[in-house]
Design an enzyme around this catalytic site. Structure first.
Site, PDB file in Angstrom:
ATOM      1  N   ASN A  31       0.813  -1.200   0.000  1.00  0.00           N
ATOM      2  CA  ASN A  31       0.000   0.000   0.000  1.00  0.00           C
ATOM      3  C   ASN A  31       0.858   1.266   0.000  1.00  0.00           C
ATOM      4  OD1 ASN A  31      -1.874   2.003   0.440  1.00  0.00           O
ATOM      5  ND2 ASN A  31      -3.053   0.858   1.934  1.00  0.00           N
ATOM      6  N   ASP A  32       1.479   1.555   1.124  1.00  0.00           N
ATOM      7  CA  ASP A  32       2.253   2.797   1.232  1.00  0.00           C
ATOM      8  C   ASP A  32       3.378   2.878   0.213  1.00  0.00           C
ATOM      9  OD1 ASP A  32       0.631   3.480   3.257  1.00  0.00           O
ATOM     10  OD2 ASP A  32       2.049   3.031   4.869  1.00  0.00           O
ATOM     11  N   VAL A  33       3.995   1.742  -0.099  1.00  0.00           N
ATOM     12  CA  VAL A  33       5.171   1.777  -0.975  1.00  0.00           C
ATOM     13  C   VAL A  33       4.815   2.116  -2.415  1.00  0.00           C
ATOM     14  CG1 VAL A  33       6.479   0.188   0.467  1.00  0.00           C
ATOM     15  CG2 VAL A  33       5.138  -0.717  -1.430  1.00  0.00           C
ATOM     16  N   SER A  79      -1.612   1.328   7.488  1.00  0.00           N
ATOM     17  CA  SER A  79      -1.114   2.595   8.000  1.00  0.00           C
ATOM     18  C   SER A  79      -2.252   3.592   8.207  1.00  0.00           C
ATOM     19  CB  SER A  79      -0.100   3.183   7.031  1.00  0.00           C
ATOM     20  OG  SER A  79      -0.762   3.510   5.839  1.00  0.00           O
TER      21      SER A  79
END
Lengths: 457, 112
Positions: free
Chosen positions: A383-385, A424
């Site tokens: 997700n965040d990456v 996150s």
């Protein structure tokens, strides 16, 4: 007297072999030989130590070695590659426990007669040791999902932690001047343990790569401090190598998230989501057959694995999909973000386990220039990456974090368990882009269906 | 404790730190997990401290602490090297030149 020199020679040999062993890890081809050397070094060091003149009884040593070997090998052989971070966390705790116990035993022996130098070394040993034990156990509990992975915070936490830390150091300093104060020694260990707990509890599971590296570093420093206390060079060398390895890794992990160490440790990242703008737009859901056709007729496909791949244990199915695509002449590459997963390099091991040749694993810097020429990116449980906000939105909590620029590829397919924000708690505008298709459900099941559909396409 | 011992220990520490920095920065991200497992196994060298504590018979309590330390450190040494080997074996089995053959074998299995 002679045994003393034999031991020292054994330690010199061991130290040299350790260094050659780690040097081997600079390439997968030389890594195994290197580790054999290091293991040999360990054997030499242990056999040498058994000649130590202070050792009078071998019964308990043999019992300890046997029990430890049994538990160690069973753990190492049984653990699944998906659970590597947990295993690493628990073994960091074991290592730190050993160092701490030796420190306590040495203190009991020396007591008030300890010189200030030895007391300092012992102090560092038990401090680093007990912080690591507590921190690693919390990390283990979070990774094993015994406790919630989300950050645990309370008001005034940072101030409390800093006060606790200062107080602990104060006791440490007082002990250096009056080592005989036994109660203070044990209070110090207790406080350091508490500090370790409080240090890791507020850190979210997504930041575990940093925590793991940092605990790695502390465990090594505890060993090095043991070396200072026992005036034992092989301990200093091995401990320092371990300590520095962990330190370098934690810096690399922080860089990969564009965050400072202080921010990771005291930021309680990914906590209760603050005023976050909800993103306008809809997430476009796509069907297996559409995706299969896109993939089958693509020229280049890039797969971006995240921790979701590990939880779904989908690495083998990914490999099958890649195989089916390669069979049709599609170029398949894997893009690995440094902080994908829960410990540094976890994704590489998982894919290696699934027989993916490491020549098709690409690092962030290598793959990003190719993203524009990529027809389809498949994001699996990451997700965040891949969050373009990190690049585009300076107000984003992850602003400046280097990302894999999947949004530059022609089509993006995101495999995700549900519609939630994910770990996150940060919204990801990638999911709302017109060229992004969402494939909800268990990653392994979706991938298995894709394999079939691609084979029939 | 004599000062010269401290000085020589600090020498060893400083040189090991420098060497560690040089060696570890050359480890590719590909092998970071094996690296962590390996350094963990190597730092299980605190076993040598535990062995002396366990065998010296200073007091019952110190022997007990020593034996627990020996067990914990041995778990790390044996477990660490074993799991590193398990991981590295997976990397090594598919050197780029072998991999096409490897996948062909797999396909044949599937067709049959």
């Amino acid at each position: 007297m002679e045994s003393k020199y034999l031991i020292e020679i054994a330690y010199i040999i061991a130290s040299t072999l350790f260094i050659f062993g780690l040097k081997g890890l600079s390439h997968p081809k030389s890594a195994r030989n290197g580790m054999n050397l290091a293991a040999m070094g360990m054997l030499v060091a242990v056999v040498g130590t058994l000649l130590h003149h202070e050792i009078v009884s071998y019964t308990w040593i043999i019992v300890g070695l046997l029990v430890g070997s049994l538990i160690g090998s069973v753990m190492a052989l049984k653990v699944s590659m998906n659970a590597l971070p947990q295993r690493q966390a628990i073994s960091l705790a074991f290592g730190a426990l050993a160092a701490t116990l030796v420190g306590v035993a040495e203190y009991m022996r020396g007591g008030a007669e300890l010189g200030s130098f030895k007391m300092t070394a012992l102090g560092f040993e038990v401090l680093f040791g007990s912080i690591t034990i507590a921190g690693s156990l919390v990390a283990f509990a979070k990774l094993q999902e015994l406790i919630r992975g989300t950050p645990l915070t309370f008001k005034g936490q940072n101030i409390f932690n800093i006060a606790l830390f200062t107080f602990t150091i104060g006791i440490f300093i007082s002990l250096i001047f009056s080592p005989g104060n036994e109660i203070m020694f044990y209070v110090m260990i207790g406080l350091a343990f508490l500090f370790g707990l409080l240090l890791v509890l507020p850190i979210g599971a997504a930041d575990m790569p940093v925590v793991m590296s940092l605990m790695n570093s502390y465990a090594g420093l505890a060993s090095a401090a043991t070396g200072f206390a026992l005036n034992n060079n092989v301990l200093i060398i091995a401990g320092t190598l371990d300590g520095f390895s962990g330190f370098i890794l934690s810096i690399l992990m922080c860089k990969a998230m564009n965050r400072s160490m202080t921010n990771v440790l005291f930021g309680a990242f990914g906590g209760a989501s603050e005023e976050q703008q909800a993103i306008e737009g809809v997430q476009r859901e796509v069907g297996i057959d559409d995706v299969a056709v896109q993939l089958a007729y693509a020229r280049q496909v890039v797969i971006i694995p995240g921790y979701g791949l590990a939880t779904a244990q989908a690495q083998h199915t990914v490999r099958e999909l890649a195989e089916a695509l390669e069979h049709r002449g599609v170029i398949v590459k894997y893009a690995i973000h440094p902080v994908a997963g829960r410990m540094p390099g976890h994704m590489n091991v998982l894919l290696a386990e699934a027989n993916v040749p490491y020549s098709s694993l690409y690092e962030l810097e290598q793959i990003n220039p190719e993203m524009g020429a990529t027809d389809v990116s498949i994001v699996i449980g990451a997700n965040d990456v891949v969050n373009p906000d990190a690049r585009d939105n300076p107000k984003s909590p992850i602003a400046g974090m280097p990302i894999i620029e999947v949004d530059k590829s022609k089509q993006v397919i995101v495999l995700k368990r549900g519609k939630g924000r994910g770990f996150s708690g940060i919204e990801n505008p990638l999911f709302f882009k017109p060229n992004t298709g969402m494939l909800y459900g268990d990653a392994k099941a979706s991938l298995a269906k894709l394999v079939q559909a691609v084979q029939q396409a | 404790m004599k000062t010269d011992i401290l000085i020589s220990s600090l020498y060893v520490f400083a040189l090991a730190a420098f060497l560690g920095y040089q060696i570890i920065s050359r480890v590719p991200p590909l092998l970071h997990t094996p690296l962590m497992a390996a350094t963990n196994a190597i730092s299980g060298i605190s076993l040598v401290g535990s062995l002396v504590t366990a065998g010296a018979e200073h007091s019952t309590l110190s022997t007990i602490l020593g034996v627990i330390a020996v067990i914990a450190a041995t778990i790390n040494v044996v477990g660490g090297f074993t799991i590193t080997e398990r991981m590295l074996k997976m990397f090594q089995d598919k050197l780029p030149s072998d991999s096409p053959k490897d996948s062909k074998d797999k396909k044949e299995e599937k067709h049959s």
